[in-house]
Design a protein around this motif. Structure first.
Motif, PDB file in Angstrom:
ATOM      1  N   PRO A  97       0.828  -1.210   0.000  1.00 34.65           N
ATOM      2  CA  PRO A  97       0.000   0.000   0.000  1.00 34.65           C
ATOM      3  C   PRO A  97       0.864   1.262   0.000  1.00 34.65           C
ATOM      4  O   PRO A  97       1.916   1.317   0.655  1.00 34.65           O
ATOM      5  N   SER A  98       0.406   2.267  -0.746  1.00 35.61           N
ATOM      6  CA  SER A  98       1.167   3.503  -0.904  1.00 35.61           C
ATOM      7  C   SER A  98       0.240   4.598  -1.413  1.00 35.61           C
ATOM      8  O   SER A  98      -0.690   4.316  -2.182  1.00 35.61           O
ATOM      9  N   PRO A  99       0.465   5.862  -1.032  1.00 36.60           N
ATOM     10  CA  PRO A  99      -0.342   6.951  -1.576  1.00 36.60           C
ATOM     11  C   PRO A  99       0.081   7.368  -2.979  1.00 36.60           C
ATOM     12  O   PRO A  99      -0.601   8.158  -3.628  1.00 36.60           O
ATOM     13  N   SER A 100       1.205   6.858  -3.477  1.00 31.97           N
ATOM     14  CA  SER A 100       1.736   7.237  -4.783  1.00 31.97           C
ATOM     15  C   SER A 100       1.468   6.154  -5.816  1.00 31.97           C
ATOM     16  O   SER A 100       1.343   4.976  -5.486  1.00 31.97           O
ATOM     17  N   TYR A 101       1.406   6.550  -7.079  1.00 36.28           N
ATOM     18  CA  TYR A 101       1.135   5.585  -8.140  1.00 36.28           C
ATOM     19  C   TYR A 101       2.256   4.561  -8.250  1.00 36.28           C
ATOM     20  O   TYR A 101       2.034   3.409  -8.636  1.00 36.28           O
ATOM     21  N   HIS A 102       3.496   4.964  -7.923  1.00 34.09           N
ATOM     22  CA  HIS A 102       4.645   4.078  -8.130  1.00 34.09           C
ATOM     23  C   HIS A 102       4.891   3.116  -6.974  1.00 34.09           C
ATOM     24  O   HIS A 102       5.472   2.058  -7.172  1.00 34.09           O
ATOM     25  N   GLY A 103       4.484   3.496  -5.765  1.00 37.67           N
ATOM     26  CA  GLY A 103       4.580   2.594  -4.632  1.00 37.67           C
ATOM     27  C   GLY A 103       5.872   2.620  -3.854  1.00 37.67           C
ATOM     28  O   GLY A 103       6.043   1.819  -2.922  1.00 37.67           O
ATOM     29  N   TYR A 104       6.781   3.522  -4.177  1.00 31.09           N
ATOM     30  CA  TYR A 104       8.062   3.534  -3.471  1.00 31.09           C
ATOM     31  C   TYR A 104       8.011   4.296  -2.143  1.00 31.09           C
ATOM     32  O   TYR A 104       9.047   4.528  -1.519  1.00 31.09           O
ATOM     33  N   ASP A 139      10.085  -5.846  -4.994  1.00 32.91           N
ATOM     34  CA  ASP A 139      10.760  -4.661  -4.497  1.00 32.91           C
ATOM     35  C   ASP A 139      10.558  -4.560  -2.991  1.00 32.91           C
ATOM     36  O   ASP A 139       9.428  -4.703  -2.498  1.00 32.91           O
ATOM     37  N   LEU A 140      11.621  -4.294  -2.268  1.00 29.21           N
ATOM     38  CA  LEU A 140      11.534  -4.043  -0.838  1.00 29.21           C
ATOM     39  C   LEU A 140      12.216  -2.697  -0.582  1.00 29.21           C
ATOM     40  O   LEU A 140      13.410  -2.536  -0.865  1.00 29.21           O
ATOM     41  N   VAL A 141      11.437  -1.754  -0.076  1.00 29.57           N
ATOM     42  CA  VAL A 141      11.901  -0.375   0.075  1.00 29.57           C
ATOM     43  C   VAL A 141      12.166  -0.129   1.554  1.00 29.57           C
ATOM     44  O   VAL A 141      11.237   0.158   2.323  1.00 29.57           O
ATOM     45  N   LEU A 142      13.411  -0.239   1.972  1.00 26.83           N
ATOM     46  CA  LEU A 142      13.743  -0.191   3.392  1.00 26.83           C
ATOM     47  C   LEU A 142      14.501   1.076   3.793  1.00 26.83           C
ATOM     48  O   LEU A 142      14.743   1.291   4.983  1.00 26.83           O
ATOM     49  N   ASN A 143      14.870   1.910   2.854  1.00 27.61           N
ATOM     50  CA  ASN A 143      15.560   3.151   3.203  1.00 27.61           C
ATOM     51  C   ASN A 143      14.619   4.166   3.840  1.00 27.61           C
ATOM     52  O   ASN A 143      15.021   4.951   4.692  1.00 27.61           O
ATOM     53  N   HIS A 144      13.356   4.129   3.435  1.00 26.18           N
ATOM     54  CA  HIS A 144      12.391   5.136   3.873  1.00 26.18           C
ATOM     55  C   HIS A 144      10.984   4.555   3.838  1.00 26.18           C
ATOM     56  O   HIS A 144      10.748   3.520   3.211  1.00 26.18           O
ATOM     57  N   THR A 145      10.063   5.214   4.503  1.00 27.01           N
ATOM     58  CA  THR A 145       8.643   4.885   4.409  1.00 27.01           C
ATOM     59  C   THR A 145       7.922   6.041   3.734  1.00 27.01           C
ATOM     60  O   THR A 145       8.532   7.027   3.333  1.00 27.01           O
ATOM     61  N   SER A 146       6.622   5.913   3.643  1.00 30.01           N
ATOM     62  CA  SER A 146       5.788   7.047   3.257  1.00 30.01           C
ATOM     63  C   SER A 146       5.599   7.980   4.459  1.00 30.01           C
ATOM     64  O   SER A 146       5.611   7.534   5.609  1.00 30.01           O
ATOM     65  N   SER A 147       5.416   9.264   4.184  1.00 30.21           N
ATOM     66  CA  SER A 147       5.066  10.196   5.271  1.00 30.21           C
ATOM     67  C   SER A 147       3.674   9.903   5.813  1.00 30.21           C
ATOM     68  O   SER A 147       3.303  10.403   6.878  1.00 30.21           O
ATOM     69  N   GLU A 148       2.910   9.053   5.084  1.00 28.65           N
ATOM     70  CA  GLU A 148       1.589   8.641   5.539  1.00 28.65           C
ATOM     71  C   GLU A 148       1.626   7.346   6.352  1.00 28.65           C
ATOM     72  O   GLU A 148       0.589   6.875   6.815  1.00 28.65           O
ATOM     73  N   HIS A 149       2.803   6.775   6.515  1.00 27.18           N
ATOM     74  CA  HIS A 149       2.900   5.538   7.294  1.00 27.18           C
ATOM     75  C   HIS A 149       2.534   5.820   8.754  1.00 27.18           C
ATOM     76  O   HIS A 149       2.950   6.840   9.319  1.00 27.18           O
ATOM     77  N   PRO A 150       1.778   4.948   9.404  1.00 25.61           N
ATOM     78  CA  PRO A 150       1.416   5.151  10.816  1.00 25.61           C
ATOM     79  C   PRO A 150       2.616   5.346  11.739  1.00 25.61           C
ATOM     80  O   PRO A 150       2.528   6.091  12.716  1.00 25.61           O
ATOM     81  N   TRP A 151       3.737   4.688  11.418  1.00 24.64           N
ATOM     82  CA  TRP A 151       4.928   4.896  12.246  1.00 24.64           C
ATOM     83  C   TRP A 151       5.335   6.366  12.233  1.00 24.64           C
ATOM     84  O   TRP A 151       5.633   6.950  13.278  1.00 24.64           O
ATOM     85  N   PHE A 152       5.387   6.934  11.029  1.00 28.18           N
ATOM     86  CA  PHE A 152       5.868   8.320  10.907  1.00 28.18           C
ATOM     87  C   PHE A 152       4.866   9.305  11.489  1.00 28.18           C
ATOM     88  O   PHE A 152       5.257  10.285  12.142  1.00 28.18           O
ATOM     89  N   LYS A 153       3.600   9.059  11.275  1.00 24.25           N
ATOM     90  CA  LYS A 153       2.584   9.949  11.849  1.00 24.25           C
ATOM     91  C   LYS A 153       2.697   9.975  13.368  1.00 24.25           C
ATOM     92  O   LYS A 153       2.619  11.045  13.995  1.00 24.25           O
ATOM     93  N   ALA A 154       2.888   8.810  13.963  1.00 24.62           N
ATOM     94  CA  ALA A 154       3.039   8.750  15.420  1.00 24.62           C
ATOM     95  C   ALA A 154       4.315   9.454  15.859  1.00 24.62           C
ATOM     96  O   ALA A 154       4.337  10.168  16.876  1.00 24.62           O
ATOM     97  N   MET A 203       8.925  10.929   1.618  1.00 27.83           N
ATOM     98  CA  MET A 203       9.676   9.696   1.899  1.00 27.83           C
ATOM     99  C   MET A 203      10.656   9.922   3.049  1.00 27.83           C
ATOM    100  O   MET A 203      11.863  10.048   2.833  1.00 27.83           O
ATOM    101  N   PRO A 204      10.189   9.985   4.291  1.00 23.94           N
ATOM    102  CA  PRO A 204      11.103  10.170   5.420  1.00 23.94           C
ATOM    103  C   PRO A 204      12.001   8.949   5.618  1.00 23.94           C
ATOM    104  O   PRO A 204      11.539   7.817   5.595  1.00 23.94           O
ATOM    105  N   ASP A 205      13.284   9.212   5.813  1.00 21.62           N
ATOM    106  CA  ASP A 205      14.252   8.123   5.966  1.00 21.62           C
ATOM    107  C   ASP A 205      14.111   7.444   7.324  1.00 21.62           C
ATOM    108  O   ASP A 205      13.964   8.099   8.353  1.00 21.62           O
ATOM    109  N   LEU A 206      14.202   6.123   7.314  1.00 24.14           N
ATOM    110  CA  LEU A 206      14.227   5.357   8.555  1.00 24.14           C
ATOM    111  C   LEU A 206      15.602   5.469   9.215  1.00 24.14           C
ATOM    112  O   LEU A 206      16.619   5.639   8.536  1.00 24.14           O
TER     113      LEU A 206
END
Length: 538
Positions: A97-104, A139-154, A203-206
């Protein structure tokens, strides 16, 4: 490729039927060449079976439910197309799941994008692919999440959240480096604070220094392996700690990046020891090589891609074998022989191959012939086998796959994005090209069939053959049991190549075992190749 060690490999070659220069020592053969290029009997031998992978942007591939968006069931529906094409693996661009068309920019690492289907649909795809002998990596995107990810919102809204330390959050006036590794200031304001996002604010970095983050990412990888995925393509692999232009090339940053990926590999090995991991390390071979030490099996060969396209476009020998031999020496030392090369022509971040080749089908066929006669795991970007065009911005290089010869298509045709570069589906589409024996698609099928039929072409390493004609590229493919000479005419004129020195005296007359054109002929050591023709000689 996977190296087996020079001495052992050379001994095996010299002792097998069809050795290259019987009676000469390996050291003498190397020394005999004034260019420093290794002869075929002095190369490392690869017995690791190669697999051709096909990169799929699910949104653009095939639509199973009529909403104009490609989905996982659509990929399942077209597995037979991929099997007939001849690929042995597929790489799915992000399906989370992603808010962007590309999913990264991922919002749920354990879920499936609702546009693409469900976890059950993914499991079905995996099962059907495996029935056909097709591997699936994602694809596994581990450098960053979405700014909409619950982790980042919290993390942003609650200073006491356990997720606060999962990201890089500083006070707005904190003195931190501002030279982003990919350009611009990577810090993005949020009230009295700012956070790090190297690629963009969405795309905030983890923070991979946080042990809880490292543990969670390993659990995520293990989860998908448990579902049946065969491995991963690791996005932005060198940016885990490579955030700033001033530090990305330092030994300390490179070492921290490598240590993380080694930890990830070790962490998932209990779930699937032989998971295939390929990294996106968009850099020189010298930077890539360390990542092949107990971290990645492969890294995309960006240097080779440039040479292949330039050689095809300019009709000049790209000297790819010599280049690869030097790269493989470096990779072999770093990995202890445990690596597979991953050549390709273009991907979802680059202008499409056919656009780079100015629409020349002949040059596209030549680029395909070069790619698909190389060692390792070649990667084909979806639509490349049809000659789809596309230039940046990104949406235009990720356009809908044209299944039908009529505008608008038919059942399954995706339509989420208008395709600006491929207005003639009567010529560039699966339907049109499947009916044309001279199409680019037909050439891809021919070349992929060769790899399936000839183990030396699929599993072997590479050694240069110098023949002096700049319009011709020639190289050996070598396994412990045999070797074969690959010869390409990159030009629009007939070429004659002297092969009298290619095989040792007394072995018997060499013969053409495969050719792209009926006009290829071999007599008394003289090979004649028609324009843009390829021949395999033993």
């Amino acid at each position: 490729m996977r190296g087996a060690g020079w001495a052992a490999a050379a001994a095996l070659l010299l002792g097998t039927m069809g050795c290259f220069s019987a009676g000469r020592h390996v050291e003498e053969q190397i020394a005999a060449g004034s260019t420093g290029k290794k002869t075929a009997s002095a190369v490392q031998v690869d017995e690791q079976p190669g697999t051709v992978y096909y990169e799929i942007f699910v949104r653009s591939f095939y639509d199973s439910n009529g909403d104009g968006i490609g989905d996982l069931n659509g990929v399942t529906a077209k597995l037979d197309y991929l099997k007939e094409l001849g690929v042995g693996g597929i790489w799915l661009m992000p399906i989370n799941p992603s808010p962007s068309y590309h999913g990264y920019d991922v919002t749920d690492y354990y879920g499936v994008n609702k546009d693409y289907g469900t976890l059950g649909d993914m499991q079905k795809l995996l099962g059907e692919a495996h029935k056909r002998g097709i591997k699936v990596i994602m694809d596994l995107v581990l450098n960053h999440t979405s700014s909409e990810h619950p982790w980042f919102k919290a993390a942003l809204t609650d200073p006491n959240s356990k997720y606060r330390s999962w990201y890089h959050i500083e006070q707005k006036d904190a003195q931190v480096p501002s030279d982003g590794a990919v350009g611009g200031d990577p810090w993005h304001p949020h009230g009295s604070e700012k956070y790090l996002g190297v690629f963009w604010e969405g795309m905030p970095d983890l923070n991979l220094d946080e042990p809880a983050v490292r543990g969670e990412l390993i659990r995520i990888g293990s989860f998908w392996l448990e579902q049946g995925v065969d491995g991963f393509r690791m996005d932005a692999a060198k940016h885990i700690y490579g955030d700033f232009a001033s530090t990305i090339d330092t030994d300390a940053v490179k070492a921290r990046n490598l240590k993380w990926w080694q930890d990830f590999r070790a962490g998932i090995s209990g779930t699937k020891k032989n998971a295939y991991i390929i990294g996106e390390v968009w850099d020189s071979p010298a930077v890539i090589a360390p990542y092949l030490d107990k971290a990645f099996d492969s890294a995309f060969n960006f240097d080779a891609a440039k040479k292949l396209l330039a050689g095809a476009a300019q009709e000049q020998n790209p000297d790819i074998a010599f280049t690869l031999q030097r790269i493989y020496d470096m990779y072999d030392k770093s990995s202890g022989g445990a690596f597979l090369d991953a050549p390709f022509l273009s991907n979802h971040d680059q202008n499409r191959t056919m656009s780079e080749l100015d629409g020349s089908v002949d040059h596209a066929k030549m680029a395909a012939a070069l790619l698909l006669t190389l060692p390792g795991n070649p990667f084909i970007y979806y639509g490349e086998e049809l000659g789809m065009k596309g230039m940046k911005p990104d949406e235009s290089i990720r356009a809908p796959f044209p299944w039908y010869r009529t505008a608008g298509g038919g059942e399954g045709q995706t339509s989420w994005e208008t395709d600006l570069y491929n207005p003639t589906p009567d010529k560039v589409s699966a339907e049109a090209e499947e009916a044309d024996p001279n199409s680019l698609l037909a050439r891809y099928k021919q070349l992929l069939a060769w790899r399936s039929q000839l183990p030396v072409l699929r599993d072997g390493t590479i050694a240069d053959f110098e023949q002096g004609n700049p319009a011709v590229a020639a190289y050996y493919r070598v396994t412990k049991a045999e070797r074969m000479l690959v010869v390409h005419n990159l030009s629009g004129q007939k070429q004659t190549v002297d092969l009298t020195q290619a095989f040792e005296a007394g072995r018997g007359a060499a013969a053409i075992v495969r050719a792209t054109d009926d006009g290829a002929s071999l007599k008394s050591g003289s090979l004649k190749l028609p324009p843009y023709g390829t021949a395999l000689v033993q």
